[in-house]
Design an enzyme around this catalytic site. Structure first.
Site, PDB file in Angstrom:
ATOM      1  N   LEU A 124       0.845  -1.196   0.000  1.00 51.65           N
ATOM      2  CA  LEU A 124       0.000   0.000   0.000  1.00 51.65           C
ATOM      3  C   LEU A 124       0.879   1.245   0.000  1.00 51.65           C
ATOM      4  O   LEU A 124       1.621   1.499   0.945  1.00 51.65           O
ATOM      5  CB  LEU A 124      -0.914   0.008   1.225  1.00 51.65           C
ATOM      6  CG  LEU A 124      -1.839   1.222   1.346  1.00 51.65           C
ATOM      7  CD1 LEU A 124      -2.945   1.153   0.304  1.00 51.65           C
ATOM      8  CD2 LEU A 124      -2.433   1.303   2.751  1.00 51.65           C
ATOM      9  N   HIS A 226       5.946   3.180  11.751  1.00 48.92           N
ATOM     10  CA  HIS A 226       6.558   4.334  11.087  1.00 48.92           C
ATOM     11  C   HIS A 226       5.529   5.444  10.967  1.00 48.92           C
ATOM     12  O   HIS A 226       4.344   5.197  10.707  1.00 48.92           O
ATOM     13  CB  HIS A 226       7.055   3.908   9.703  1.00 48.92           C
ATOM     14  CG  HIS A 226       7.944   4.910   9.031  1.00 48.92           C
ATOM     15  ND1 HIS A 226       7.450   6.056   8.437  1.00 48.92           N
ATOM     16  CD2 HIS A 226       9.282   4.932   8.841  1.00 48.92           C
ATOM     17  CE1 HIS A 226       8.450   6.735   7.908  1.00 48.92           C
ATOM     18  NE2 HIS A 226       9.574   6.084   8.145  1.00 48.92           N
TER      19      HIS A 226
END
Length: 340
Positions: A124, A226
Protein backbone atom coordinates in the site's frame (compact mmCIF):
# COMPACT_ATOMS: atom_id res chain seq x y z
CA UNK A 1 -12.31 10.81 -10.43
CA UNK A 2 -10.05 8.25 -8.76
CA UNK A 3 -10.49 4.61 -9.70
CA UNK A 4 -8.69 1.48 -8.46
CA UNK A 5 -8.10 -1.23 -11.08
CA UNK A 6 -5.79 -4.22 -11.70
CA UNK A 7 -2.24 -3.29 -12.68
CA UNK A 8 -1.25 -3.57 -16.34
CA UNK A 9 2.11 -3.95 -18.05
CA UNK A 10 1.73 -0.39 -19.35
CA UNK A 11 1.97 0.79 -15.71
CA UNK A 12 5.63 -0.26 -15.50
CA UNK A 13 7.10 3.26 -15.53
CA UNK A 14 4.50 4.46 -13.05
CA UNK A 15 5.53 1.68 -10.64
CA UNK A 16 9.16 2.74 -10.93
CA UNK A 17 8.13 6.32 -10.16
CA UNK A 18 6.16 5.26 -7.07
CA UNK A 19 8.93 2.89 -5.89
CA UNK A 20 11.44 5.74 -6.00
CA UNK A 21 9.35 7.58 -3.39
CA UNK A 22 8.81 4.77 -0.86
CA UNK A 23 12.13 4.93 1.03
CA UNK A 24 13.94 2.24 3.09
CA UNK A 25 11.77 -0.30 4.88
CA UNK A 26 9.12 -0.58 2.17
CA UNK A 27 10.06 -4.13 1.22
CA UNK A 28 7.19 -4.90 -1.16
CA UNK A 29 7.91 -2.08 -3.64
CA UNK A 30 11.55 -1.50 -4.52
CA UNK A 31 12.84 0.54 -7.46
CA UNK A 32 14.34 -2.52 -9.15
CA UNK A 33 13.47 -3.58 -12.68
CA UNK A 34 13.65 -7.30 -11.99
CA UNK A 35 11.35 -7.00 -8.96
CA UNK A 36 8.83 -4.82 -10.78
CA UNK A 37 8.82 -7.19 -13.75
CA UNK A 38 8.21 -10.13 -11.41
CA UNK A 39 5.31 -8.27 -9.77
CA UNK A 40 3.71 -7.48 -13.13
CA UNK A 41 4.07 -11.07 -14.29
CA UNK A 42 2.64 -12.45 -11.04
CA UNK A 43 -0.30 -10.04 -11.20
CA UNK A 44 -1.05 -11.04 -14.79
CA UNK A 45 -1.25 -14.68 -13.66
CA UNK A 46 -3.36 -13.85 -10.60
CA UNK A 47 -6.23 -12.18 -12.46
CA UNK A 48 -7.22 -15.36 -14.26
CA UNK A 49 -10.46 -17.37 -13.91
CA UNK A 50 -8.78 -20.30 -12.13
CA UNK A 51 -7.91 -20.11 -8.43
CA UNK A 52 -4.26 -19.75 -7.43
CA UNK A 53 -2.97 -20.73 -3.98
CA UNK A 54 -0.25 -18.10 -3.95
CA UNK A 55 -1.73 -15.52 -6.32
CA UNK A 56 -0.38 -11.96 -6.00
CA UNK A 57 -3.11 -9.44 -6.79
CA UNK A 58 -1.80 -5.96 -7.54
CA UNK A 59 -3.96 -2.87 -8.06
CA UNK A 60 -3.21 0.73 -8.97
CA UNK A 61 -5.13 3.93 -8.35
CA UNK A 62 -5.53 6.07 -11.44
CA UNK A 63 -6.65 9.67 -11.76
CA UNK A 64 -9.06 9.36 -14.70
CA UNK A 65 -8.71 13.05 -15.58
CA UNK A 66 -4.93 12.93 -16.02
CA UNK A 67 -4.63 9.14 -16.56
CA UNK A 68 -1.80 9.23 -14.03
CA UNK A 69 -1.17 6.27 -11.70
CA UNK A 70 -0.83 7.74 -8.22
CA UNK A 71 -1.08 4.75 -5.87
CA UNK A 72 -0.65 1.02 -5.51
CA UNK A 73 -1.98 -1.75 -3.25
CA UNK A 74 -1.95 -5.53 -3.25
CA UNK A 75 -3.22 -8.76 -1.74
CA UNK A 76 -1.26 -11.99 -1.38
CA UNK A 77 -3.71 -14.91 -1.48
CA UNK A 78 -1.54 -16.97 0.88
CA UNK A 79 1.93 -16.40 2.35
CA UNK A 80 4.58 -18.92 3.33
CA UNK A 81 3.46 -21.85 1.18
CA UNK A 82 6.59 -21.69 -0.96
CA UNK A 83 9.03 -19.35 0.81
CA UNK A 84 9.02 -19.40 4.64
CA UNK A 85 7.14 -16.50 6.26
CA UNK A 86 8.89 -15.29 9.41
CA UNK A 87 7.74 -13.06 12.25
CA UNK A 88 8.72 -12.60 15.87
CA UNK A 89 6.09 -13.42 18.47
CA UNK A 90 6.30 -11.08 21.45
CA UNK A 91 5.70 -13.30 24.47
CA UNK A 92 6.43 -13.50 28.18
CA UNK A 93 8.56 -15.80 30.30
CA UNK A 94 8.35 -15.84 34.08
CA UNK A 95 11.18 -16.91 36.38
CA UNK A 96 10.28 -17.43 40.03
CA UNK A 97 11.79 -18.89 43.19
CA UNK A 98 9.82 -19.18 46.43
CA UNK A 99 12.96 -19.95 48.33
CA UNK A 100 14.66 -16.72 47.25
CA UNK A 101 11.40 -14.75 47.06
CA UNK A 102 12.22 -13.77 43.50
CA UNK A 103 9.68 -13.24 40.70
CA UNK A 104 10.72 -11.82 37.34
CA UNK A 105 8.69 -11.33 34.17
CA UNK A 106 10.51 -10.88 30.87
CA UNK A 107 9.27 -10.08 27.37
CA UNK A 108 10.66 -12.44 24.73
CA UNK A 109 10.94 -12.66 20.94
CA UNK A 110 10.47 -16.05 19.30
CA UNK A 111 11.02 -16.67 15.59
CA UNK A 112 8.02 -18.42 14.07
CA UNK A 113 6.01 -19.25 10.92
CA UNK A 114 2.57 -19.01 12.54
CA UNK A 115 1.02 -17.01 9.68
CA UNK A 116 1.78 -19.58 7.01
CA UNK A 117 -1.21 -19.82 4.68
CA UNK A 118 -2.80 -16.53 5.76
CA UNK A 119 -3.76 -13.95 3.14
CA UNK A 120 -1.88 -10.66 3.33
CA UNK A 121 -2.69 -7.04 2.55
CA UNK A 122 0.48 -5.54 1.13
CA UNK A 123 2.20 -2.93 -1.05
CA UNK A 124 0.00 0.00 0.00
CA UNK A 125 1.56 3.27 -1.14
CA UNK A 126 0.00 6.56 -2.22
CA UNK A 127 1.90 9.38 -3.89
CA UNK A 128 2.44 12.05 -1.18
CA UNK A 129 0.89 14.71 -3.44
CA UNK A 130 -2.41 12.79 -3.40
CA UNK A 131 -2.70 12.09 0.31
CA UNK A 132 -5.91 14.04 0.63
CA UNK A 133 -9.63 13.85 -0.17
CA UNK A 134 -9.85 10.37 1.41
CA UNK A 135 -7.83 8.85 -1.45
CA UNK A 136 -6.00 6.63 1.02
CA UNK A 137 -9.28 5.18 2.25
CA UNK A 138 -10.34 4.31 -1.30
CA UNK A 139 -6.97 2.76 -2.15
CA UNK A 140 -6.85 0.55 0.94
CA UNK A 141 -10.52 -0.40 1.29
CA UNK A 142 -11.05 -1.22 -2.39
CA UNK A 143 -9.30 -4.51 -1.60
CA UNK A 144 -12.02 -5.44 0.86
CA UNK A 145 -14.71 -5.28 -1.82
CA UNK A 146 -12.54 -7.43 -4.08
CA UNK A 147 -12.12 -10.01 -1.29
CA UNK A 148 -15.84 -9.91 -0.52
CA UNK A 149 -16.67 -10.62 -4.16
CA UNK A 150 -14.08 -13.41 -4.59
CA UNK A 151 -13.93 -15.10 -1.15
CA UNK A 152 -12.77 -18.51 -2.40
CA UNK A 153 -9.49 -16.98 -3.55
CA UNK A 154 -8.41 -16.06 -0.03
CA UNK A 155 -7.69 -17.65 3.34
CA UNK A 156 -10.25 -17.04 6.09
CA UNK A 157 -7.77 -14.85 8.00
CA UNK A 158 -5.75 -11.94 6.67
CA UNK A 159 -2.71 -10.07 8.00
CA UNK A 160 -1.08 -6.73 7.25
CA UNK A 161 2.53 -5.95 8.14
CA UNK A 162 2.99 -2.35 9.22
CA UNK A 163 6.25 -0.58 8.48
CA UNK A 164 8.25 -0.25 11.68
CA UNK A 165 9.88 2.80 13.20
CA UNK A 166 13.00 4.11 11.49
CA UNK A 167 14.71 7.47 11.23
CA UNK A 168 16.75 8.60 8.22
CA UNK A 169 16.71 5.02 6.96
CA UNK A 170 18.08 3.62 10.24
CA UNK A 171 16.04 1.11 12.26
CA UNK A 172 16.89 1.03 16.01
CA UNK A 173 15.59 -2.54 16.21
CA UNK A 174 17.81 -3.67 13.35
CA UNK A 175 20.83 -1.93 14.86
CA UNK A 176 20.16 -3.57 18.23
CA UNK A 177 19.49 -7.10 16.96
CA UNK A 178 19.67 -7.92 13.27
CA UNK A 179 23.01 -6.28 12.57
CA UNK A 180 24.66 -8.64 15.07
CA UNK A 181 23.81 -11.58 12.83
CA UNK A 182 23.82 -10.06 9.33
CA UNK A 183 26.64 -7.46 9.49
CA UNK A 184 24.90 -5.26 6.92
CA UNK A 185 22.83 -2.07 6.90
CA UNK A 186 19.06 -2.20 7.35
CA UNK A 187 18.40 -0.92 3.83
CA UNK A 188 20.63 -3.60 2.30
CA UNK A 189 18.99 -6.41 4.29
CA UNK A 190 15.59 -5.01 3.36
CA UNK A 191 16.45 -5.10 -0.35
CA UNK A 192 17.79 -8.65 -0.10
CA UNK A 193 14.67 -9.89 1.71
CA UNK A 194 12.46 -8.59 -1.09
CA UNK A 195 14.25 -10.98 -3.49
CA UNK A 196 15.09 -14.00 -1.35
CA UNK A 197 14.13 -14.74 2.26
CA UNK A 198 16.23 -17.89 2.47
CA UNK A 199 19.13 -16.10 4.13
CA UNK A 200 16.85 -15.18 7.05
CA UNK A 201 16.55 -18.81 8.10
CA UNK A 202 20.28 -19.31 7.62
CA UNK A 203 21.40 -16.37 9.76
CA UNK A 204 18.70 -15.42 12.26
CA UNK A 205 18.96 -16.85 15.81
CA UNK A 206 16.63 -19.80 16.35
CA UNK A 207 16.42 -19.49 20.13
CA UNK A 208 14.20 -17.23 22.22
CA UNK A 209 15.55 -13.68 22.65
CA UNK A 210 15.06 -11.79 25.94
CA UNK A 211 13.96 -8.27 25.07
CA UNK A 212 15.58 -6.68 28.14
CA UNK A 213 19.01 -7.75 26.80
CA UNK A 214 18.54 -5.55 23.72
CA UNK A 215 19.60 -1.86 23.69
CA UNK A 216 16.92 0.42 25.11
CA UNK A 217 16.41 2.12 21.73
CA UNK A 218 15.57 -1.26 20.18
CA UNK A 219 13.21 -2.21 23.01
CA UNK A 220 11.20 1.00 22.66
CA UNK A 221 10.28 0.52 18.99
CA UNK A 222 8.96 -3.07 19.19
CA UNK A 223 5.42 -2.96 17.84
CA UNK A 224 5.72 0.74 16.89
CA UNK A 225 4.69 2.03 13.46
CA UNK A 226 6.56 4.33 11.09
CA UNK A 227 5.02 7.81 11.14
CA UNK A 228 4.12 7.57 7.44
CA UNK A 229 2.35 4.25 8.07
CA UNK A 230 0.41 5.31 11.17
CA UNK A 231 -2.62 6.52 9.14
CA UNK A 232 -2.75 3.13 7.37
CA UNK A 233 -2.67 1.36 10.73
CA UNK A 234 -5.52 3.49 12.10
CA UNK A 235 -7.55 2.81 8.97
CA UNK A 236 -7.15 -0.95 9.32
CA UNK A 237 -7.93 -0.86 13.03
CA UNK A 238 -11.14 1.06 12.27
CA UNK A 239 -12.08 -1.84 9.95
CA UNK A 240 -11.54 -4.46 12.67
CA UNK A 241 -7.84 -5.37 12.44
CA UNK A 242 -5.91 -5.93 15.68
CA UNK A 243 -2.31 -6.28 16.83
CA UNK A 244 -1.78 -9.75 18.35
CA UNK A 245 1.88 -9.49 19.42
CA UNK A 246 3.58 -10.40 16.14
CA UNK A 247 6.26 -8.10 14.71
CA UNK A 248 8.52 -7.91 11.69
CA UNK A 249 11.94 -9.49 12.19
CA UNK A 250 13.80 -6.55 10.61
CA UNK A 251 12.20 -3.38 11.99
CA UNK A 252 9.77 -4.80 14.62
CA UNK A 253 6.77 -3.17 12.94
CA UNK A 254 3.44 -4.66 14.12
CA UNK A 255 1.47 -7.28 12.19
CA UNK A 256 -2.28 -6.65 12.27
CA UNK A 257 -4.79 -9.49 11.86
CA UNK A 258 -8.47 -10.08 11.17
CA UNK A 259 -10.81 -12.75 9.88
CA UNK A 260 -11.89 -11.71 6.38
CA UNK A 261 -15.58 -11.92 7.28
CA UNK A 262 -14.98 -9.70 10.33
CA UNK A 263 -13.66 -6.80 8.26
CA UNK A 264 -16.27 -4.05 8.49
CA UNK A 265 -16.40 -3.25 4.75
CA UNK A 266 -16.64 -6.94 3.85
CA UNK A 267 -19.33 -7.62 6.44
CA UNK A 268 -21.48 -4.61 5.46
CA UNK A 269 -21.06 -4.81 1.69
CA UNK A 270 -24.11 -5.62 -0.43
CA UNK A 271 -25.28 -5.73 -4.05
CA UNK A 272 -27.15 -2.86 -5.68
CA UNK A 273 -28.58 -2.12 -9.10
CA UNK A 274 -27.41 1.21 -10.43
CA UNK A 275 -29.15 3.97 -12.26
CA UNK A 276 -27.15 6.67 -14.03
CA UNK A 277 -28.39 10.25 -13.68
CA UNK A 278 -27.98 13.48 -11.74
CA UNK A 279 -27.28 13.05 -8.03
CA UNK A 280 -28.07 15.29 -5.07
CA UNK A 281 -24.49 15.38 -3.71
CA UNK A 282 -25.91 14.70 -0.24
CA UNK A 283 -25.65 10.91 -0.28
CA UNK A 284 -23.42 8.89 2.03
CA UNK A 285 -19.86 8.56 0.76
CA UNK A 286 -19.67 4.98 -0.48
CA UNK A 287 -17.36 2.51 -2.15
CA UNK A 288 -18.68 1.01 -5.38
CA UNK A 289 -17.02 -1.84 -7.25
CA UNK A 290 -17.68 -4.02 -10.26
CA UNK A 291 -18.09 -7.77 -9.89
CA UNK A 292 -15.52 -8.76 -12.50
CA UNK A 293 -12.24 -10.50 -11.67
CA UNK A 294 -10.16 -9.38 -14.63
CA UNK A 295 -11.86 -5.97 -15.05
CA UNK A 296 -12.39 -5.11 -11.39
CA UNK A 297 -12.82 -1.39 -10.80
CA UNK A 298 -13.61 0.50 -7.61
CA UNK A 299 -14.27 4.16 -6.80
CA UNK A 300 -15.94 6.24 -4.11
CA UNK A 301 -18.85 8.57 -4.64
CA UNK A 302 -21.88 10.18 -2.99
CA UNK A 303 -24.55 8.02 -4.56
CA UNK A 304 -28.27 8.46 -3.88
CA UNK A 305 -30.13 5.49 -2.39
CA UNK A 306 -33.45 5.19 -4.23
CA UNK A 307 -34.74 2.17 -2.33
CA UNK A 308 -35.51 -1.38 -3.46
CA UNK A 309 -31.78 -2.08 -3.83
CA UNK A 310 -31.20 0.74 -6.35
CA UNK A 311 -28.53 3.46 -6.19
CA UNK A 312 -28.21 6.44 -8.50
CA UNK A 313 -24.73 7.48 -9.60
CA UNK A 314 -23.60 10.33 -11.82
CA UNK A 315 -22.20 9.96 -15.31
CA UNK A 316 -18.55 10.49 -14.27
CA UNK A 317 -18.76 7.63 -11.76
CA UNK A 318 -20.42 5.37 -14.34
CA UNK A 319 -17.66 6.21 -16.82
CA UNK A 320 -14.93 5.51 -14.26
CA UNK A 321 -16.47 2.14 -13.43
CA UNK A 322 -17.35 1.45 -17.09
CA UNK A 323 -20.95 0.55 -16.20
CA UNK A 324 -24.46 1.54 -17.31
CA UNK A 325 -27.98 1.70 -15.89
CA UNK A 326 -29.19 -1.73 -14.82
CA UNK A 327 -25.74 -3.14 -13.97
CA UNK A 328 -25.12 -4.71 -10.55
CA UNK A 329 -22.34 -3.42 -8.30
CA UNK A 330 -21.08 -4.20 -4.80
CA UNK A 331 -21.15 -1.31 -2.35
CA UNK A 332 -20.23 -0.46 1.23
CA UNK A 333 -20.17 2.78 3.18
CA UNK A 334 -16.68 4.29 3.14
CA UNK A 335 -16.82 4.60 6.93
CA UNK A 336 -18.53 2.39 9.47
CA UNK A 337 -21.70 3.54 11.09
CA UNK A 338 -21.34 4.65 14.72
CA UNK A 339 -22.45 2.18 17.39
CA UNK A 340 -25.45 3.67 19.26
Amino acid sequence: MMVVRPVRDTDREALHSLAAKTGPGFTSLQDDESLISAKLEAAARAFQPHDKQEASYLFVMEDTETQKVIGICGIEAAVGLHDPWYTYHVGVQVHASRELNVYTRHETLTLNNNHTGHSELCTLFLDPDYRKDKNGHLLSKSRFLFMAEHPTRFYHSVIAEMRGFSENGVSPFWEGLGRNFFTMDFAQADRLSSKDKGFIAELMPKHTIYVHLLPEEAQKVIGQTHEQTTPARRLLESEGFRYNNYVDIFDAGPTLESRVQDIRAVRESRYVKIQVGNTSGRGELSLLSTLSLTDFRCCMTQADVLGHGIMQIDASTAEALQVKTGDTLRTAALFGRPVL
